[in-house]
Design a protein around this motif. Structure first.
Motif, PDB file in Angstrom:
ATOM      1  N   HIS A   1       0.825  -1.208   0.000  1.00  7.31           N
ATOM      2  CA  HIS A   1       0.000   0.000   0.000  1.00  7.31           C
ATOM      3  C   HIS A   1       0.860   1.259   0.000  1.00  7.31           C
ATOM      4  CE1 HIS A   1      -2.757   3.102   1.201  1.00  7.31           C
ATOM      5  NE2 HIS A   1      -2.165   3.221   2.368  1.00  7.31           N
ATOM      6  N   SER A   2       1.977   1.244   0.746  1.00 12.18           N
ATOM      7  CA  SER A   2       2.784   2.451   0.916  1.00 12.18           C
ATOM      8  C   SER A   2       3.436   2.908  -0.382  1.00 12.18           C
ATOM      9  CB  SER A   2       3.870   2.206   1.974  1.00 12.18           C
ATOM     10  OG  SER A   2       4.716   1.144   1.576  1.00 12.18           O
TER      11      SER A   2
ATOM     12  N   PRO B   1       0.170  12.004  -3.405  1.00  9.59           N
ATOM     13  CA  PRO B   1      -0.269  10.847  -2.613  1.00  9.59           C
ATOM     14  C   PRO B   1      -1.703  10.453  -2.916  1.00  9.59           C
ATOM     15  CG  PRO B   1      -0.351  12.837  -1.283  1.00  9.59           C
ATOM     16  CD  PRO B   1       0.280  13.239  -2.600  1.00  9.59           C
TER      17      PRO B   1
ATOM     18  N   ARG C   1      -5.153   7.607   2.102  1.00  4.12           N
ATOM     19  CA  ARG C   1      -4.561   6.630   3.012  1.00  4.12           C
ATOM     20  C   ARG C   1      -5.481   5.428   3.201  1.00  4.12           C
ATOM     21  NH1 ARG C   1      -0.276   8.661   5.964  1.00  4.12           N
ATOM     22  NH2 ARG C   1       0.070  10.919   5.769  1.00  4.12           N
ATOM     23  N   GLU C   2      -6.781   5.644   3.034  1.00  4.42           N
ATOM     24  CA  GLU C   2      -7.740   4.592   3.313  1.00  4.42           C
ATOM     25  C   GLU C   2      -7.801   3.513   2.240  1.00  4.42           C
ATOM     26  OE1 GLU C   2      -8.897   8.216   5.539  1.00  4.42           O
ATOM     27  OE2 GLU C   2      -8.196   7.735   3.523  1.00  4.42           O
TER      28      GLU C   2
END
Length: 407
Positions: free
Chosen positions: A268-269, A289, A292-293
């Motif tokens: 994910h990162s 970015p 985050r979810e």
């Protein structure tokens, strides 16, 4: 006064009026300031302006890419407010095939969906001028389309309004069989600082044996105004997904989904938006970015697009499942600011959703799976949009007719 009047006319009329006199022909075809003025008036900040409504169109391929079609949908919802009763039998016959069904416990099931029927014009001249039986739209900017045709690796620029097309020179690739070449990515935009239309080709490497590094992406830039390619002599440390090879244009920049070199593509990162800034003398790459979810399992099922004037992220579900899996997507309300990602809900469960970039006063044109839908985010109602003699759709773009020349 004559120039002001002509700059407000549709492209079809201007193409005819080139025959009036040599000065008019020269003005319409060769005067950069007039072309820019005509294009600027067509965009218009006032969405109620007649020029905006007249020049904005939807262009799309069918699901197989076997046809390129153009369609006009007005901004002020007149089309939406006039449903054709004579097409009731068409709706009835295709209801089971074309309608979206809600779950039994969906609280908005009562909203339902009504159908709209539209007519599109097939741009047959594209196929008569260019050698191809299947077309891919790789970008759209200022009334020009970047296209590639099946069995033809060359890139083409097409102006659907003026019926001009141009085959681009060969891309100056220098990779060898030892470089572990991975894929090509593409994009098309306009550099307002140099007033140049730019086609971008990115060559993605998994590993570069010559330099003994872990690969990355190398960009080639074509300028329409100079009719030449140049290579950016730098290997940017990103891997871009081959299934998302079409760059998303917004704010003068192109965007692709990718990962940093050296990180696991499934973590994910590592998932991010790779942004190529066009509006500079020397292009540069920036990172944007993602929310985050977003779950790590969705890394390879994320679709990047534009919702109205914002970057957006939708999802692609598991083709093996019988029911849709998503009821939401994300939009970036403030460009480049990760904290501005906002979740938006849709009342139609989907396994694949994309945005066309076209909207009216009350509705947005979206593509659920391979079906066109006019969706109202105020009350979450929607209307299925059918196009005569067209089944499922493929790529869908919004473009403004222009007289930008390809010569």
């Amino acid at each position: 006064m004559i120039e002001e009047i002509l700059s407000r006319l549709p492209v079809k009329s201007l193409c005819r009026f080139k025959c009036v006199s040599k000065p008019w022909s020269s003005l319409i075809s060769d005067d950069p300031s007039f072309v820019a003025s005509h294009l600027r008036k067509g965009f218009g900040e006032d969405k109620d302006d007649l020029l905006f409504r007249r020049r904005r169109r939807v262009i799309f391929t069918d699901a197989a890419g076997n046809g390129l079609h153009s369609m006009h949908l007005d901004y002020d919802d007149e089309f939406l407010n006039h449903n054709n009763e004579e097409d009731a039998s068409y709706y009835h016959d295709n209801r089971n095939r074309n309608s979206f069904d809600f779950d039994d416990d969906d609280e908005e099931e009562e909203v339902g969906a009504s159908n709209l029927l539209a007519t599109a014009t097939e741009l047959q001249y594209v196929y008569s001028e260019l050698s191809g039986i299947s077309v891919s739209m790789l970008g759209c900017c200022n009334g020009l389309l970047l296209c590639m045709f099946l069995y033809d690796p060359q890139l083409y620029l097409v102006n659907p309004a003026t019926r001009q097309s141009k085959k681009l020179p060969q891309i100056p690739t220098q990779y060898t069989i030892d470089d572990l070449y991975f894929c090509n990515v593409y994009g098309f935009g306009f550099d307002s600082s140099t007033h140049q239309h730019k086609v971008i080709n990115g060559v993605v490497y998994r590993r570069n044996v010559r330099d003994d590094d872990e690969g990355g992406v190398e960009f080639n830039v074509y300028a329409l105004e100079t009719n030449s390619w140049r290579q950016i002599q730098f290997l940017f440390p990103y891997h871009i997904f081959p299934c998302r090879n079409k760059g998303t244009l917004l704010n003068g920049n192109l965007h692709w989904l990718g990962t940093r070199v050296g990180e696991d593509d499934h973590r994910h990162s590592s998932l991010l938006i790779v942004s190529l800034v066009l509006t500079q003398d020397q292009e540069e790459v920036r990172e944007i970015p993602l929310p985050r979810e977003i779950d790590s399992s969705q890394t390879l099922r994320t679709i990047l697009g534009v919702y109205r004037e914002w970057l957006c992220v939708t999802f692609e579900g598991d083709y093996g499942k019988a029911t849709p899996t998503f009821n939401e997507f994300w939009v970036m309300k403030e460009y480049g600011v990760g904290e501005s990602w906002t979740k938006m809900r849709v009342s139609i469960p989907y396994w694949k959703l994309s945005h066309s970039g076209f909207w009216t006063k009350s509705h947005d044109l979206m593509v659920f799976e391979e079906e066109l839908v006019m969706y109202n985010f105020n009350d979450h109602s929607f209307r299925n949009l059918r196009v005569r003699e067209i089944g499922k759709v493929g790529s869908v773009e919004t473009y403004w007719e222009s007289i930008v020349s390809l010569k």
